[in-house]
Design a protein around this motif. Sequence first.
Motif, PDB file in Angstrom:
ATOM      1  N   GLN A 107       0.825  -1.209   0.000  1.00 49.13           N
ATOM      2  CA  GLN A 107       0.000   0.000   0.000  1.00 49.13           C
ATOM      3  C   GLN A 107       0.859   1.260   0.000  1.00 49.13           C
ATOM      4  O   GLN A 107       0.508   2.254  -0.630  1.00 49.13           O
ATOM      5  CB  GLN A 107      -0.923  -0.007   1.212  1.00 49.13           C
ATOM      6  N   SER A 108       2.005   1.203   0.693  1.00 52.29           N
ATOM      7  CA  SER A 108       2.874   2.383   0.729  1.00 52.29           C
ATOM      8  C   SER A 108       3.398   2.727  -0.659  1.00 52.29           C
ATOM      9  O   SER A 108       3.539   3.901  -1.018  1.00 52.29           O
ATOM     10  CB  SER A 108       4.039   2.142   1.691  1.00 52.29           C
ATOM     11  N   MET A 109       3.670   1.694  -1.456  1.00 59.43           N
ATOM     12  CA  MET A 109       4.151   1.945  -2.813  1.00 59.43           C
ATOM     13  C   MET A 109       3.043   2.527  -3.684  1.00 59.43           C
ATOM     14  O   MET A 109       3.288   3.461  -4.468  1.00 59.43           O
ATOM     15  CB  MET A 109       4.680   0.655  -3.433  1.00 59.43           C
ATOM     16  N   MET A 110       1.815   2.001  -3.557  1.00 58.01           N
ATOM     17  CA  MET A 110       0.697   2.551  -4.315  1.00 58.01           C
ATOM     18  C   MET A 110       0.427   4.002  -3.908  1.00 58.01           C
ATOM     19  O   MET A 110       0.065   4.839  -4.730  1.00 58.01           O
ATOM     20  CB  MET A 110      -0.544   1.696  -4.109  1.00 58.01           C
ATOM     21  N   TRP A 111       0.610   4.295  -2.629  1.00 49.01           N
ATOM     22  CA  TRP A 111       0.428   5.670  -2.132  1.00 49.01           C
ATOM     23  C   TRP A 111       1.392   6.607  -2.845  1.00 49.01           C
ATOM     24  O   TRP A 111       1.021   7.721  -3.225  1.00 49.01           O
ATOM     25  CB  TRP A 111       0.650   5.689  -0.624  1.00 49.01           C
ATOM     26  N   MET A 112       2.631   6.145  -3.042  1.00 50.73           N
ATOM     27  CA  MET A 112       3.620   6.963  -3.736  1.00 50.73           C
ATOM     28  C   MET A 112       3.337   7.027  -5.223  1.00 50.73           C
ATOM     29  O   MET A 112       3.465   8.089  -5.848  1.00 50.73           O
ATOM     30  CB  MET A 112       5.021   6.406  -3.482  1.00 50.73           C
ATOM     31  N   GLN A 113       2.942   5.900  -5.823  1.00 55.10           N
ATOM     32  CA  GLN A 113       2.703   5.889  -7.266  1.00 55.10           C
ATOM     33  C   GLN A 113       1.504   6.748  -7.651  1.00 55.10           C
ATOM     34  O   GLN A 113       1.450   7.266  -8.767  1.00 55.10           O
ATOM     35  CB  GLN A 113       2.497   4.448  -7.740  1.00 55.10           C
ATOM     36  N   PHE A 114       0.561   6.909  -6.754  1.00 56.03           N
ATOM     37  CA  PHE A 114      -0.589   7.776  -7.025  1.00 56.03           C
ATOM     38  C   PHE A 114      -0.358   9.205  -6.538  1.00 56.03           C
ATOM     39  O   PHE A 114      -1.260  10.029  -6.617  1.00 56.03           O
ATOM     40  CB  PHE A 114      -1.852   7.193  -6.380  1.00 56.03           C
ATOM     41  N   GLN A 115       0.825   9.471  -6.005  1.00 59.42           N
ATOM     42  CA  GLN A 115       1.204  10.819  -5.557  1.00 59.42           C
ATOM     43  C   GLN A 115       0.138  11.413  -4.639  1.00 59.42           C
ATOM     44  O   GLN A 115      -0.268  12.576  -4.790  1.00 59.42           O
ATOM     45  CB  GLN A 115       1.436  11.737  -6.755  1.00 59.42           C
ATOM     46  N   VAL A 116      -0.313  10.610  -3.682  1.00 59.52           N
ATOM     47  CA  VAL A 116      -1.403  11.038  -2.808  1.00 59.52           C
ATOM     48  C   VAL A 116      -1.003  12.257  -1.981  1.00 59.52           C
ATOM     49  O   VAL A 116      -1.784  13.199  -1.819  1.00 59.52           O
ATOM     50  CB  VAL A 116      -1.845   9.879  -1.895  1.00 59.52           C
ATOM     51  N   ASP A 117       0.218  12.261  -1.455  1.00 63.43           N
ATOM     52  CA  ASP A 117       0.654  13.402  -0.642  1.00 63.43           C
ATOM     53  C   ASP A 117       0.649  14.696  -1.453  1.00 63.43           C
ATOM     54  O   ASP A 117       0.228  15.755  -0.960  1.00 63.43           O
ATOM     55  CB  ASP A 117       2.057  13.147  -0.082  1.00 63.43           C
ATOM     56  N   GLY A 118       1.106  14.627  -2.703  1.00 60.51           N
ATOM     57  CA  GLY A 118       1.096  15.820  -3.550  1.00 60.51           C
ATOM     58  C   GLY A 118      -0.306  16.292  -3.875  1.00 60.51           C
ATOM     59  O   GLY A 118      -0.581  17.498  -3.887  1.00 60.51           O
ATOM     60  N   ILE A 119      -1.213  15.343  -4.129  1.00 65.39           N
ATOM     61  CA  ILE A 119      -2.598  15.709  -4.424  1.00 65.39           C
ATOM     62  C   ILE A 119      -3.249  16.353  -3.202  1.00 65.39           C
ATOM     63  O   ILE A 119      -3.942  17.378  -3.306  1.00 65.39           O
ATOM     64  CB  ILE A 119      -3.380  14.476  -4.893  1.00 65.39           C
ATOM     65  N   ASN A 120      -3.031  15.764  -2.029  1.00 67.69           N
ATOM     66  CA  ASN A 120      -3.617  16.332  -0.805  1.00 67.69           C
ATOM     67  C   ASN A 120      -3.056  17.722  -0.519  1.00 67.69           C
ATOM     68  O   ASN A 120      -3.775  18.613  -0.063  1.00 67.69           O
ATOM     69  CB  ASN A 120      -3.365  15.408   0.379  1.00 67.69           C
ATOM     70  N   THR A 121      -1.762  17.906  -0.784  1.00 65.61           N
ATOM     71  CA  THR A 121      -1.166  19.228  -0.576  1.00 65.61           C
ATOM     72  C   THR A 121      -1.773  20.257  -1.519  1.00 65.61           C
ATOM     73  O   THR A 121      -2.053  21.398  -1.124  1.00 65.61           O
ATOM     74  CB  THR A 121       0.361  19.161  -0.783  1.00 65.61           C
ATOM     75  N   LEU A 122      -2.014  19.852  -2.762  1.00 64.06           N
ATOM     76  CA  LEU A 122      -2.616  20.765  -3.732  1.00 64.06           C
ATOM     77  C   LEU A 122      -4.016  21.184  -3.287  1.00 64.06           C
ATOM     78  O   LEU A 122      -4.363  22.365  -3.315  1.00 64.06           O
ATOM     79  CB  LEU A 122      -2.672  20.107  -5.105  1.00 64.06           C
ATOM     80  N   TYR A 123      -4.818  20.218  -2.849  1.00 65.97           N
ATOM     81  CA  TYR A 123      -6.197  20.524  -2.471  1.00 65.97           C
ATOM     82  C   TYR A 123      -6.290  21.294  -1.156  1.00 65.97           C
ATOM     83  O   TYR A 123      -7.298  21.963  -0.907  1.00 65.97           O
ATOM     84  CB  TYR A 123      -7.011  19.238  -2.374  1.00 65.97           C
ATOM     85  N   PHE A 153      -0.590  15.342 -12.363  1.00 63.54           N
ATOM     86  CA  PHE A 153      -0.187  14.231 -11.502  1.00 63.54           C
ATOM     87  C   PHE A 153      -0.271  12.947 -12.315  1.00 63.54           C
ATOM     88  O   PHE A 153      -1.259  12.698 -12.996  1.00 63.54           O
ATOM     89  CB  PHE A 153      -1.102  14.124 -10.270  1.00 63.54           C
ATOM     90  N   GLN A 154       0.773  12.138 -12.243  1.00 66.88           N
ATOM     91  CA  GLN A 154       0.808  10.872 -12.956  1.00 66.88           C
ATOM     92  C   GLN A 154       0.409   9.753 -12.003  1.00 66.88           C
ATOM     93  O   GLN A 154       1.028   9.573 -10.943  1.00 66.88           O
ATOM     94  CB  GLN A 154       2.202  10.614 -13.518  1.00 66.88           C
ATOM     95  N   LEU A 155      -0.630   9.003 -12.371  1.00 67.47           N
ATOM     96  CA  LEU A 155      -1.126   7.917 -11.544  1.00 67.47           C
ATOM     97  C   LEU A 155      -0.666   6.596 -12.148  1.00 67.47           C
ATOM     98  O   LEU A 155      -1.078   6.225 -13.252  1.00 67.47           O
ATOM     99  CB  LEU A 155      -2.659   7.964 -11.459  1.00 67.47           C
ATOM    100  N   LEU A 156       0.178   5.877 -11.438  1.00 69.13           N
ATOM    101  CA  LEU A 156       0.734   4.622 -11.925  1.00 69.13           C
ATOM    102  C   LEU A 156      -0.071   3.463 -11.352  1.00 69.13           C
ATOM    103  O   LEU A 156      -0.083   3.226 -10.142  1.00 69.13           O
ATOM    104  CB  LEU A 156       2.204   4.496 -11.514  1.00 69.13           C
ATOM    105  N   PHE A 157      -0.737   2.730 -12.231  1.00 70.18           N
ATOM    106  CA  PHE A 157      -1.574   1.615 -11.810  1.00 70.18           C
ATOM    107  C   PHE A 157      -0.791   0.306 -11.690  1.00 70.18           C
ATOM    108  O   PHE A 157      -1.362  -0.720 -11.357  1.00 70.18           O
ATOM    109  CB  PHE A 157      -2.723   1.421 -12.806  1.00 70.18           C
ATOM    110  N   GLY A 158       0.493   0.312 -11.962  1.00 70.85           N
ATOM    111  CA  GLY A 158       1.279  -0.901 -11.902  1.00 70.85           C
ATOM    112  C   GLY A 158       1.275  -1.634 -13.235  1.00 70.85           C
ATOM    113  O   GLY A 158       0.723  -1.157 -14.232  1.00 70.85           O
ATOM    114  N   THR A 159       1.879  -2.803 -13.259  1.00 69.97           N
ATOM    115  CA  THR A 159       1.971  -3.599 -14.485  1.00 69.97           C
ATOM    116  C   THR A 159       1.429  -5.005 -14.233  1.00 69.97           C
ATOM    117  O   THR A 159       1.442  -5.501 -13.100  1.00 69.97           O
ATOM    118  CB  THR A 159       3.428  -3.705 -14.958  1.00 69.97           C
TER     119      THR A 159
END
Length: 201
Positions: A107-123, A153-159
């Motif tokens: 989950q921590s990796m998905m949190w980073m790949q979806f740039q959640v902290d950056g999105i929350n900071t923007l909002y 923001f680039q959202l990485l869904f994985g491979t």
Amino acid sequence: NSSNLAVHFTISSEFLPGNDELPKEVGDEALQLGCPHGKVAGRCTEKLNIVFRPPRRGLYQYRIVVTPKGDHGPSGKGIVLMLKADVQYPSVQIADLRTEAATLQPQSMMWMQFQVDGINTLYSGEVSETERRFQAAIGIDEKKKLVAQLKPFQLLFGTSAAGSTPTVVYLTLTNPSRLKVRFCFQTPKDLNLENAPYWCD
């Protein structure tokens, strides 16, 4: 004015900084008095126009003093009006993120790949002038010009291997403000952008 005589008066305002560290310049700019002085005829009333346009969120507090002329002595006979406004913007925050995929990731990796902290900071930040123009824009052509100026923001869904089960992402959204929030998700396909990514199909 309850007397039979005309009364001349002066009006002044003072911004009182609070705990959210709003600059004095911002507070002074947000409040405008209709006039710095005036006159009220006997047995009459007058309206005072106060314009309040806050440029950013925060707690705005003012002391407005109406002083009849001739009462400027140390006894201080001015009439004090306290004005307080708690300015908020509608806002959402991503509180949790979960995925269902063929190749699960921490989950921590998905949190980073979806740039959640950056999105929350923007909002949680201030609304920029470009964002205001984008919200007010009418028509696809105008939105196309402005969308390139928004923060991406680039959202990485994985491979995963071809033919695998679709990746599903669950977001838990919270509303940290005291305002009702309406929101929608728009993709480049919704905006009819040129050279839209293949995933939009």
